[in-house]
Design an enzyme around this catalytic site. Structure first.
Site, short mmCIF file in Angstrom:
data_model
loop_
_atom_site.label_atom_id
_atom_site.label_comp_id
_atom_site.label_asym_id
_atom_site.label_seq_id
_atom_site.Cartn_x
_atom_site.Cartn_y
_atom_site.Cartn_z
N HIS A 363 0.83 -1.21 0.00
CA HIS A 363 0.00 0.00 0.00
C HIS A 363 0.86 1.25 0.00
CE1 HIS A 363 -2.82 -2.98 2.08
NE2 HIS A 363 -2.90 -3.07 0.77
N ARG A 470 -9.84 3.89 -8.07
CA ARG A 470 -9.77 2.70 -7.20
C ARG A 470 -10.29 3.09 -5.81
NH1 ARG A 470 -4.46 1.76 -10.06
NH2 ARG A 470 -4.52 -0.37 -10.86
N ARG A 639 0.94 -11.78 -10.47
CA ARG A 639 1.43 -10.43 -10.73
C ARG A 639 2.32 -9.91 -9.61
NH1 ARG A 639 -4.09 -6.79 -10.16
NH2 ARG A 639 -2.78 -5.10 -9.43
N CYS A 676 -7.30 -0.29 -18.54
CA CYS A 676 -6.81 0.52 -17.41
C CYS A 676 -5.74 -0.17 -16.57
CB CYS A 676 -7.96 0.97 -16.54
SG CYS A 676 -8.84 -0.38 -15.76
C1 PEP Z 1 -6.05 -4.42 -13.17
O1 PEP Z 1 -6.19 -5.53 -12.66
O2 PEP Z 1 -5.49 -4.23 -14.26
C2 PEP Z 1 -6.57 -3.23 -12.49
C3 PEP Z 1 -6.58 -2.05 -13.10
O3 PEP Z 1 -6.98 -3.38 -11.21
P1 PEP Z 1 -6.01 -3.49 -9.97
O4 PEP Z 1 -4.61 -3.25 -10.47
O5 PEP Z 1 -6.46 -2.47 -9.00
O6 PEP Z 1 -6.22 -4.90 -9.55
MG MG Z 2 -7.56 -5.80 -11.01
#
Ligand code: PEP
Ligand code: MG
Length: 747
Positions: A363, A470, A639, A676
């Protein structure tokens, strides 16, 4: 410990203190100290080795070895018995040194005639400063009491080294915390900054390592430990604790109530140390022991004990976080770790952040990104090295921090900053121009946001609205669930700042890596594929409904855009959507104005949604591809896992083929489509996404300039034909063909 050795060690410490109190050069002091220790311990040799750099020790003073070897004899960390003590941070005690594994013979010192060897580390709270050695001719192992006495002396030496008592000529005797050090960590947030260190938790300075009156010192330590116990109990009594916090505090309590800990500190005091020095001595010893332990759980406990010792030191010295020091200009925050709320409190004042811990998805990193503050994480040991006010360069692009840098480094670093500033200037000159390609295609560039700190970027970046807001960040930075009215006010401010531009509010996306501090964490085997985002929203709709009410109220009749995260099938979308209608109805019946227009969209973050029935495309108002999650599920690559994260390229042909299918489906159903994920902010990736037919890209505000500059340079149809040709020729990744083509395009 017997009375005799107790008084001996007290006597030795007193004499040591007298030496330190007498004005003298660093070398002279060291010489006197080795003489004094040798004399009082009745050993033929006493030597002090100090680090001249992190890998090399240098003999800096000796009684008993040849004087010519002083500042000449050196050894690498781990080399010989002295090197072993330095590496492990643990004493070596042997009656027959030459027979020991790793013994190194150093002819220049005349050492071979000394059989017994006792070496103890000179270290201060985990910071290794050197080694103190005593040697004798007769083959005898030193007693526990003797080892202890030497350790106590080493502790005092460590404190005095830290205070610069032995500063003199030569690198090993250079004043502490003066040399340049480079920390190679990882990128938390890109960007470069020059400034001065501001320690989030400044080091405690102990100026009185030796004390005359053990009774007073014992009273002090008992009182301080008592205070510490009460404070830990108070923390434990708070009811907002989650399981993990509780576990940590339970460990704190265990340590705080440990009789062994207090007893050892009292023994140190009996031996002549002050209460503060006793705390540090035990802190160093435990650290050295635990650092040998590969077990992650035990290492965490090491941190706990460390925290606790620091708290105890602060109680004893009265040195709180607020030391009265004033924050330097261009402050660069240095900390072991920091929470998002604390970082946000510092806000844009900070020019950079360097952490020993942290992670890309933490965070704190999210906040640093929102504030566009360069951040380096995993800068090991920086809190031990850095002092308030030190010059520091933060290279967020490379994940490197230069502390007290050499002039050459500073110069090239400034060149880099100047170049970035120039580029920034170029980008801001494009701010009010559209992202129009040479062949006249206009791509809408929008920004991702989530904090109030992002709002100024809405105007500054030239973004055409917020493609992703977000909302979970507001939940993450608090210690308790925000209230509806609070959220309504905040969302209203976002809409005000957007001045009529569209803001896509994504409802709460928690779970996976985003765990709310005040919600019970779920022990899930695989949280990224677990109970997260809309799954939580639908199963426990209380928060979702509260959020929808807040959004409707914030809109005050203005158009509203709501987007649901992590939709994997049509049923989830329709269920979420009906919550919106229900709340609209409710708000209306309560007399609140309802938005004049409402758009309800879904994030496409799992491959399944791309294959949803036609009915989904008919009902959804827009789709936004969450590339971060979509990529992780498309390639089955976590990720957050550095090892696999970078293995799969966004411009991989299979992934682009997949995106193409989504584009086609959206075109044929007339569904508005945007992207996004983070990749939208990388210029070459953004170009590929636009070339594949995605007309709206939403990214961090700082990326808008670079992406726009590139798009305005190119012919998008040509870029597409480069992709198509390379695909037809069987390329498995389009990055190289696109890069090659781009290098032939005019600037
Ligand atoms: C994504 O998953 O690409 C996204 C924009 O959401 P977050 O990164 O907040 O999971
Ligand atoms: Mg996401």
């Amino acid at each position: 410990m017997g009375d005799r050795s107790e008084s001996d060690s007290r006597k030795l410490l007193r004499r040591l203190r007298d030496v330190l109190a007498t004005p003298a050069k660093g070398q002279e002091r060291l010489d006197r100290i080795t003489h004094l220790i040798g004399d009082s311990m009745k050993t033929e040799v006493c030597s002090i080795y100090l680090f001249r750099d992190p890998e090399t020790l240098e003999l800096c003073a000796t009684e008993g070895l040849k004087q010519e070897s002083v500042h000449q004899t050196r050894m690498k960390l781990g080399e010989g018995l002295v090197g072993r003590v330095a590496r492990t941070g643990l004493p070596v005690n042997t009656a027959n040194a030459p027979a020991e594994k790793g013994f190194r013979y150093m002819p220049e010192t005349g050492e071979e005639i000394f059989s017994s060897f006792l070496g103890v580390p000179i270290q201060r709270v985990g910071e290794k400063l050197g080694v103190l050695v005593v040697q004798s001719k007769d083959a005898r192992a030193y007693s526990e009491d003797e080892i202890y006495a030497v350790e106590v002396v080493a502790m005092v030496l460590a404190e005095m080294t830290e205070l610069g008592a032995f500063a003199g000529d030569g690198s090993a005797m250079g004043t502490r915390h003066k040399q340049p050090v480079t920390f190679r960590g990882s990128t938390g947030q890109e960007g470069a900054a020059e400034g001065r260190v501001w320690l989030h938790e400044p080091r405690v300075v102990v100026t009185n390592p030796v004390a005359d009156d053990p009774l007073t010192e014992i009273d002090r330590i008992r009182e301080a430990v008592g205070e510490l116990r009460v404070s830990v109990d108070d923390l434990l009594a708070a009811d907002s604790l989650d399981k993990e916090q509780k576990q940590v505090l339970e460990a704190y309590r265990m340590f705080a109530h440990s009789r062994g800990w207090l007893r050892r500190m009292e023994e140190d005091i009996q031996a002549g140390l002050s209460a503060e020095a006793a705390v540090e001595k035990e802190q160093s010893a435990t650290r050295a022991r635990l650092e040998q332990v590969p077990d992650a759980y035990l290492r965490d406990r090491l941190h706990d004990l460390d925290d606790l010792s620091n708290r105890l030191l602060r109680i004893l010295t009265g040195q709180g976080k607020d030391t009265g020091a004033t924050m330097p200009e261009n402050p660069i925050l240095v900390a072991r770790n920091i929470g998002p709320a604390e970082l946000l409190e510092y806000g844009r004042k900070l020019k950079g952040v360097v952490l020993e811990e942290g992670s890309v998805g933490s965070h704190a990193a999210i906040v640093a990104r929102a504030l566009s503050i360069p951040m380096v994480i995993h800068a090991e040991r920086i809190t031990t090295e850095a002092l308030n006010g030190d010059v520091i360069l933060v290279d967020g692009d490379q994940g490197v921090a230069h502390l007290r840098p050499e002039d050459t480094i500073t110069r090239s670093f400034r060149d880099k900053i100047a170049m970035q500033a120039q580029a920034q200037e170029r980008y801001s000159s494009l701010r009010d121009l559209p992202a129009e390609t040479r062949d006249g295609q206009v791509i809408s560039l929008q920004m991702n946001a989530g904090l109030m700190a992002d709002l100024p970027s809405l105007v500054g970046s030239g973004a055409e609205g917020v493609g992703l807001f977000r909302t979970e960040l507001q939940f993450l930075i608090r210690n308790q669930m925000p209230k509806r009215d609070e959220l309504a006010k905040l969302y209203a401010r976002v809409l005000d700042a957007a001045r009529g531009q569209r803001v896509a509010f994504r409802t709460l996306d928690i779970g996976s890596d985003k765990v709310l501090p005040y919600m019970k964490p779920n022990d899930e085997p695989n949280p990224a594929m677990g109970w997260r985002a809309i799954r939580v929203g639908l199963d426990k709709p209380g928060v979702l409904r509260m959020q929808l009410q807040a959004l409707i109220r914030a809109a005050k009749g203005r158009p509203l855009t709501v987007m649901f995260p992590f939709i994997t099938e049509i049923a989830e979308f329709t269920a979420a959507r009906s919550h919106v209608f229900r709340e609209l109805h409710r708000e209306n019946s309560l007399g609140h104005p309802v938005p004049e227009r409402i758009e309800i969209g879904a994030m496409l973050e799992t491959p399944s949604l791309a294959f949803a029935p036609q009915a989904f495309f008919d009902v959804v108002d827009f789709i936004s591809i969450g590339g971060n999650d979509l990529k992780q599920f498309f390639f089955a690559a976590d990720r957050e896992n550095e090892r696999v994260r970078k293995r799969y390229d966004t411009l991989n042909t299979s992934f682009l083929n997949f995106l193409e299918q989504i584009v086609e489906r959206c075109k044929s159903t007339n569904t508005k489509l945007s992207f996004c994920g983070e990749d939208a902010g990388r210029p070459l990736d953004a170009l590929a996404l636009a070339a594949m037919g995605i007309p709206i890209l939403s990214m961090r505000p700082a990326s808008i300039g670079p992406v726009k500059a590139l798009l305005r340079r190119v012919d998008l149809a040509q870029a597409r034909s480069v992709i198509d040709r390379a695909r037809a020729e069987g390329a498995d990744c389009l990055r190289q063909p696109l890069t090659d083509w781009l290098s032939t395009q005019p600037e």
